[in-house]
Design an enzyme around this catalytic site. Structure first.
Site, PDB file in Angstrom:
ATOM      1  N   GLU A 154     -24.465  -3.935 -41.573  1.00 38.81           N
ATOM      2  CA  GLU A 154     -23.000  -3.391 -40.837  1.00 38.81           C
ATOM      3  C   GLU A 154     -23.250  -3.398 -39.381  1.00 38.81           C
ATOM      4  O   GLU A 154     -22.504  -3.413 -38.585  1.00 38.81           O
ATOM      5  CB  GLU A 154     -22.916  -1.986 -41.457  1.00 38.81           C
ATOM      6  CG  GLU A 154     -21.786  -1.044 -40.762  1.00 38.81           C
ATOM      7  CD  GLU A 154     -21.524   0.043 -41.475  1.00 38.81           C
ATOM      8  OE1 GLU A 154     -20.720   0.965 -40.519  1.00 38.81           O
ATOM      9  OE2 GLU A 154     -21.439   0.425 -42.618  1.00 38.81           O
ATOM     10  N   SER A 180     -25.232   3.562 -39.473  1.00 41.81           N
ATOM     11  CA  SER A 180     -25.585   3.061 -40.975  1.00 41.81           C
ATOM     12  C   SER A 180     -25.999   1.416 -40.723  1.00 41.81           C
ATOM     13  O   SER A 180     -25.159   1.031 -40.053  1.00 41.81           O
ATOM     14  CB  SER A 180     -24.292   3.195 -41.505  1.00 41.81           C
ATOM     15  OG  SER A 180     -23.968   4.585 -41.959  1.00 41.81           O
ATOM     16  N   ARG A 212     -14.926  -2.478 -42.474  1.00 39.18           N
ATOM     17  CA  ARG A 212     -15.890  -2.673 -41.518  1.00 39.18           C
ATOM     18  C   ARG A 212     -15.613  -3.880 -40.790  1.00 39.18           C
ATOM     19  O   ARG A 212     -16.460  -4.291 -40.391  1.00 39.18           O
ATOM     20  CB  ARG A 212     -17.069  -2.336 -41.870  1.00 39.18           C
ATOM     21  CG  ARG A 212     -17.517  -1.071 -42.529  1.00 39.18           C
ATOM     22  CD  ARG A 212     -17.340  -0.023 -41.372  1.00 39.18           C
ATOM     23  NE  ARG A 212     -17.674   1.414 -42.193  1.00 39.18           N
ATOM     24  CZ  ARG A 212     -16.709   2.138 -42.644  1.00 39.18           C
ATOM     25  NH1 ARG A 212     -15.408   1.834 -42.567  1.00 39.18           N
ATOM     26  NH2 ARG A 212     -17.083   3.357 -43.081  1.00 39.18           N
TER      27      ARG A 212
END
Length: 330
Positions: A304, A234, A185
């Site tokens: 995130e 998310s 990520r």
């Protein structure tokens, strides 16, 4: 939204006569809340929507180096605070950055403004396998390149061959997968570069089989995630050896509510705006969840969702790890 959002000093008159040569839109104090899937956030001091890559390069070349530049894509993984963003906010429009080209050798080139789902669909219809995972990511290619977006065991770095970008100095460059330095990520490309398109490597596949798999992904998402809610997807990265949703559940975080924001009842790693929440309420829910998980498991969840911008005075959200008890109050 009940918060009185600030207005920034108009930056445009300070830039000089060169802005007359810009072909795109330059808008002072452009509201940004409708440009994010959470529907929260204050204004951009100066908003720029370039016509094409050359327009973008000209703008960045002439923009003074001390002025902050922020790129906003489709806003699906983004929380902009209520005070908004100083400097320039750039958003690439679909008209100039939304092309999808099917290339030889099972490759696909896509503009940074293309929604991930459209790349997945176009690839599948062309008999190119390997990109169907983008069906499960609610965002655009630019954000996927920046965040190394992925799901169902595949990440952007597994398929991206090279990308085009415009540097902060206005130079148009090509970057390889290796030069992006991808991690979970995260990317480590040139600081300040604006991604404009990318080329992906897939492999031969049966269109109907790929499309069937994509329909399965869609059904799975809609049955387990609040896809129709105002959400950024998310919220937290998975801690090593754990699933975020599971540790949040075990800490009693599912359904946690503050003001008009909530940790979804449907999926406990999805922050949602239940109606007219502001960014303060949304971020407060997130930090409260982080404290709950730390108190229960000793695990420090990492965001995130990208958080950026300024707080409205008096409505600051402190990170729980500053040593002081976090209650959501300031």
């Amino acid at each position: 939204m009940n918060v009185h959002l600030p207005q920034w000093p108009d930056l445009l008159p300070t830039l000089g006569s060169w802005t007359a040569e810009i072909r795109g839109q330059l808008i002072p104090n452009q509201p940004l809340d409708e440009m994010t899937t959470l529907r929260v956030g204050g204004p951009a001091q100066l908003f720029f929507r370039p016509v094409d890559e050359d327009d973008l390069a000209f703008f960045l070349k002439h923009l003074p180096a001390e002025i902050r530049v922020t790129v906003v894509g489709l806003g699906s993984n983004l929380l902009i605070r209520d005070g908004g963003l100083d400097g320039v906010v750039i958003r690439l429009p679909a008209k100039g950055f939304g092309a999808i080209d099917i290339l030889d050798g099972h490759r696909v080139r896509a503009g940074a403004a293309v929604p991930d789902v459209k790349v997945a669909t176009a690839s599948a219809e062309a008999g190119i396998d390997g990109l169907w995972f983008y069906r499960g990511i609610p965002g655009g290619i630019g954000g996927a390149l920046y965040m190394n977006a992925g799901c169902y065991g595949t990440e952007t770095r597994n398929r991206m061959v090279e990308l085009r970008a415009v540097t902060r100095q206005g130079e148009i460059i090509t970057l390889t997968n290796e030069q992006m330095g991808y991690l979970y990520r995260k990317s480590n490309g040139p600081r300040g570069a604006v991604f404009t398109s990318a080329t992906y490597q897939g492999f031969a596949g049966d269109p109907e089989k790929i499309l069937t798999e994509m329909r399965t992904v869609t059904e799975r998402r809609e049955s387990t995630q609040p896809t129709r809610a105002k959400t950024a997807g998310s919220t937290f990265k998975n801690p090593e050896g754990h699933s975020s949703w599971k540790v949040i559940d075990e800490a009693g975080g599912r359904g946690f509510t503050f003001g008009r924001a909530q940790m979804s009842e449907m999926h406990s790693n999805f922050l949602i705006n239940m109606g007219e929440a502001d960014a303060f309420e949304v971020e407060t829910v997130g930090e409260s969840i982080r404290q709950k998980v730390r108190d229960k498991h000793g695990i420090e969840l990492k965001w995130e969702v990208r958080r950026m911008g300024h707080f409205v005075p008096g409505r600051e959200v402190r990170e729980f790890m500053d040593g002081a008890p976090f209650t959501g109050a300031v």
